[in-house]
Design an enzyme around this catalytic site. Structure first.
Site, PDB file in Angstrom:
ATOM      1  N   TYR A  65      17.648  30.208   6.961  1.00 12.77           N
ATOM      2  CA  TYR A  65      16.165  30.896   7.758  1.00 12.77           C
ATOM      3  C   TYR A  65      16.223  30.745   9.032  1.00 12.77           C
ATOM      4  O   TYR A  65      16.302  30.361   9.564  1.00 12.77           O
ATOM      5  CB  TYR A  65      14.797  30.146   6.832  1.00 12.77           C
ATOM      6  CG  TYR A  65      14.377  31.164   5.995  1.00 12.77           C
ATOM      7  CD1 TYR A  65      14.504  31.966   4.870  1.00 12.77           C
ATOM      8  CD2 TYR A  65      14.083  29.350   5.153  1.00 12.77           C
ATOM      9  CE1 TYR A  65      13.966  32.126   3.961  1.00 12.77           C
ATOM     10  CE2 TYR A  65      13.334  29.879   3.997  1.00 12.77           C
ATOM     11  CZ  TYR A  65      13.993  30.644   3.115  1.00 12.77           C
ATOM     12  OH  TYR A  65      13.208  30.516   1.957  1.00 12.77           O
ATOM     13  N   CYS A 106      14.320  23.334   4.799  1.00 11.17           N
ATOM     14  CA  CYS A 106      13.948  24.688   3.348  1.00 11.17           C
ATOM     15  C   CYS A 106      12.864  23.970   2.717  1.00 11.17           C
ATOM     16  O   CYS A 106      13.123  22.364   2.446  1.00 11.17           O
ATOM     17  CB  CYS A 106      14.344  25.583   2.859  1.00 11.17           C
ATOM     18  SG  CYS A 106      15.790  26.072   4.213  1.00 11.17           S
ATOM     19  N   ARG A 155     -10.296   0.338  14.325  1.00 11.63           N
ATOM     20  CA  ARG A 155     -10.548   1.186  13.025  1.00 11.63           C
ATOM     21  C   ARG A 155     -11.503  -0.242  12.493  1.00 11.63           C
ATOM     22  O   ARG A 155     -12.849   0.374  12.554  1.00 11.63           O
ATOM     23  CB  ARG A 155      -8.826   0.876  12.700  1.00 11.63           C
ATOM     24  CG  ARG A 155      -8.323   1.433  13.312  1.00 11.63           C
ATOM     25  CD  ARG A 155      -6.733   2.019  12.271  1.00 11.63           C
ATOM     26  NE  ARG A 155      -6.894   1.226  11.840  1.00 11.63           N
ATOM     27  CZ  ARG A 155      -5.028   1.201  11.444  1.00 11.63           C
ATOM     28  NH1 ARG A 155      -4.865   1.608  11.297  1.00 11.63           N
ATOM     29  NH2 ARG A 155      -5.258  -0.023  10.694  1.00 11.63           N
ATOM     30  N   ARG A 203       0.804 -11.078   7.356  1.00  7.81           N
ATOM     31  CA  ARG A 203       1.308 -10.042   6.507  1.00  7.81           C
ATOM     32  C   ARG A 203       2.440  -8.715   6.406  1.00  7.81           C
ATOM     33  O   ARG A 203       2.430  -8.320   7.760  1.00  7.81           O
ATOM     34  CB  ARG A 203      -0.106  -8.564   6.520  1.00  7.81           C
ATOM     35  CG  ARG A 203      -1.143  -9.475   6.602  1.00  7.81           C
ATOM     36  CD  ARG A 203      -2.636  -8.475   6.593  1.00  7.81           C
ATOM     37  NE  ARG A 203      -2.446  -7.802   7.649  1.00  7.81           N
ATOM     38  CZ  ARG A 203      -3.908  -8.287   8.651  1.00  7.81           C
ATOM     39  NH1 ARG A 203      -4.104  -9.922   8.506  1.00  7.81           N
ATOM     40  NH2 ARG A 203      -3.694  -7.575  10.512  1.00  7.81           N
ATOM     41  N   ASP A 230      13.138  23.270  -0.163  1.00  4.32           N
ATOM     42  CA  ASP A 230      14.341  23.004  -1.940  1.00  4.32           C
ATOM     43  C   ASP A 230      15.458  22.167  -1.431  1.00  4.32           C
ATOM     44  O   ASP A 230      16.122  21.637  -2.088  1.00  4.32           O
ATOM     45  CB  ASP A 230      13.958  23.492  -2.908  1.00  4.32           C
ATOM     46  CG  ASP A 230      12.658  24.728  -3.068  1.00  4.32           C
ATOM     47  OD1 ASP A 230      11.972  23.800  -4.549  1.00  4.32           O
ATOM     48  OD2 ASP A 230      12.846  25.592  -2.961  1.00  4.32           O
ATOM     49  N   LYS A 276       1.066  -0.854   0.045  1.00  3.18           N
ATOM     50  CA  LYS A 276      -0.079  -0.049  -0.193  1.00  3.18           C
ATOM     51  C   LYS A 276       0.791   1.530   0.187  1.00  3.18           C
ATOM     52  O   LYS A 276       2.118   1.242   0.121  1.00  3.18           O
ATOM     53  CB  LYS A 276      -0.875   0.197   0.619  1.00  3.18           C
ATOM     54  CG  LYS A 276       0.421   0.145   2.443  1.00  3.18           C
ATOM     55  CD  LYS A 276      -0.951   0.014   3.777  1.00  3.18           C
ATOM     56  CE  LYS A 276      -0.110   0.202   5.115  1.00  3.18           C
ATOM     57  NZ  LYS A 276      -1.407  -0.005   6.260  1.00  3.18           N
TER      58      LYS A 276
END
Length: 340
Positions: free
Chosen positions: A227, A274, A99, A183, A276, A5
């Site tokens: 920053y 940051c 769930r 699983r 990027d 998944k």
């Protein structure tokens, strides 16, 4: 069952699914029906289970493509049966996770509906809440409830098919929960369900995150970095610019806590991560633009792993690997072309 998944936990579902089949995984598991149908479209033909659907799901398509679906309530069973006369159905019981799955009287209702419909069941299953804590009392309670649920199904004259309860953590620590199928989720990718979980299963992470330095510069002591100047250099040093950031899913929360691997050494990630890019402090190591830096890898040479980045980010390795994306290119194989 190899669980693939969420784009195979961020590892690239197509190649991972093929590798899992080649390695002997009889089953694949996909959470959503869309994921399962995409596997079929990519050519996968083996046993395949999906389990997470909202009302209106295309169960007819699932039947056409031989995808086994999961009924978690009598209402959902009716929806499946209305969509196709040839369903391949498994049943999910909520044994205490809270769930998906039929809980309490809902399970009795689902069992009755299946028995009346006479539809063949290929499996019955549940999911553990605390398997990564082997001593947690919920594990015994959930396993006992699962056995009771299977017995109730059999008492109604319904063959349960494959019984499965164990996720990665239970696969590694709880043999009594293995039943007919296990699983393997996060462990498929060489990552432990919890780094503190005691186990003797050797795991090696299969994914490495690498980049080439986009810039290298020598800076003096007292130089602020990125920053907010959350890091200021204590001495003259070399900074390397890594062109990856939170736009690729690398957690900004790891600022000031994470490290990378360069020239056979761990080097700190400094300054604010940051969108990027991020900066690594290379000290006095020789470095040039284009040199390879590894953010995380298998850890076999001492490099950070996804678990290390998870700890630095205040999260879990699952989130680190499934969150990768953006401009990252996935390359599969024993080597990464263009990187060393």
């Amino acid at each position: 069952m190899a669980v693939v998944k969420a784009n195979a936990y961020g590892h690239g579902v197509g190649p991972i699914a093929r590798a899992a089949r080649e390695a002997g995984a009889v089953w694949l598991g996909a959470a959503t029906l869309d994921e399962a149908l995409a596997l079929r479209a990519a050519g996968d033909e083996g046993p395949l289970l999906s389990w997470l659907t909202a009302p209106g799901a295309d169960f007819a398509a699932a039947a056409r493509h031989d995808v086994e679906v999961t009924a978690s309530s009598a209402e959902q069973l009716a929806e499946i049966l209305a969509a196709t006369q040839v369903p391949r159905i498994q049943l999910k019981v909520d044994t205490g996770l809270g769930r998906n799955g039929a809980f309490g009287d809902q399970w009795t209702e689902l069992v009755g509906a299946v028995a009346r419909a006479g539809v063949p069941v290929t499996g019955v299953w549940s999911h553990l809440a605390c398997a990564d804590e082997p001593g947690h009392p919920a594990n015994d309670a959930q396993e006992a409830r699962f056995r009771e649920a299977v017995a109730e199904l059999e008492a109604a004259g319904v063959d349960p098919g494959l019984r499965h309860l164990a996720n990665s953590a239970a696969l590694m620590t709880r043999p009594s929960a293995h039943f007919d199928l296990v699983r393997a989720g996060i462990a498929t990718y060489g990552l432990p369900p919890d780094p503190a979980m005691p186990h003797d299963v050797p795991l090696t992470p299969v994914l490495s995150l690498k980049a080439r330095l986009a810039a290298v510069k020598r800076v003096p002591a007292g130089q602020g970095v990125s920053y907010g100047y959350r890091h200021v250099t204590e001495r003259e040093t070399t900074l390397g610019l890594v062109p990856i950031g939170y736009g690729e899913g690398v957690h900004r929360a790891a600022t000031g806590r994470a490290s990378a691997w360069f020239a056979g050494q761990r080097v700190p990630v400094v300054g604010t991560i940051c969108m990027d890019q991020m900066v690594v402090d290379l000290g006095d190591l020789p470095a040039e633009r284009g040199d390879v830096v590894t953010l995380f890898g298998p850890g076999t040479s001492g490099e950070p792993t996804a678990v290390d980045w998870a700890v630095a980010s205040g999260t879990i390795a699952y989130e680190v690997v499934t969150g990768l994306g953006g401009r990252i290119q996935l390359v599969h194989g024993t080597t990464t072309e263009g990187f060393s």
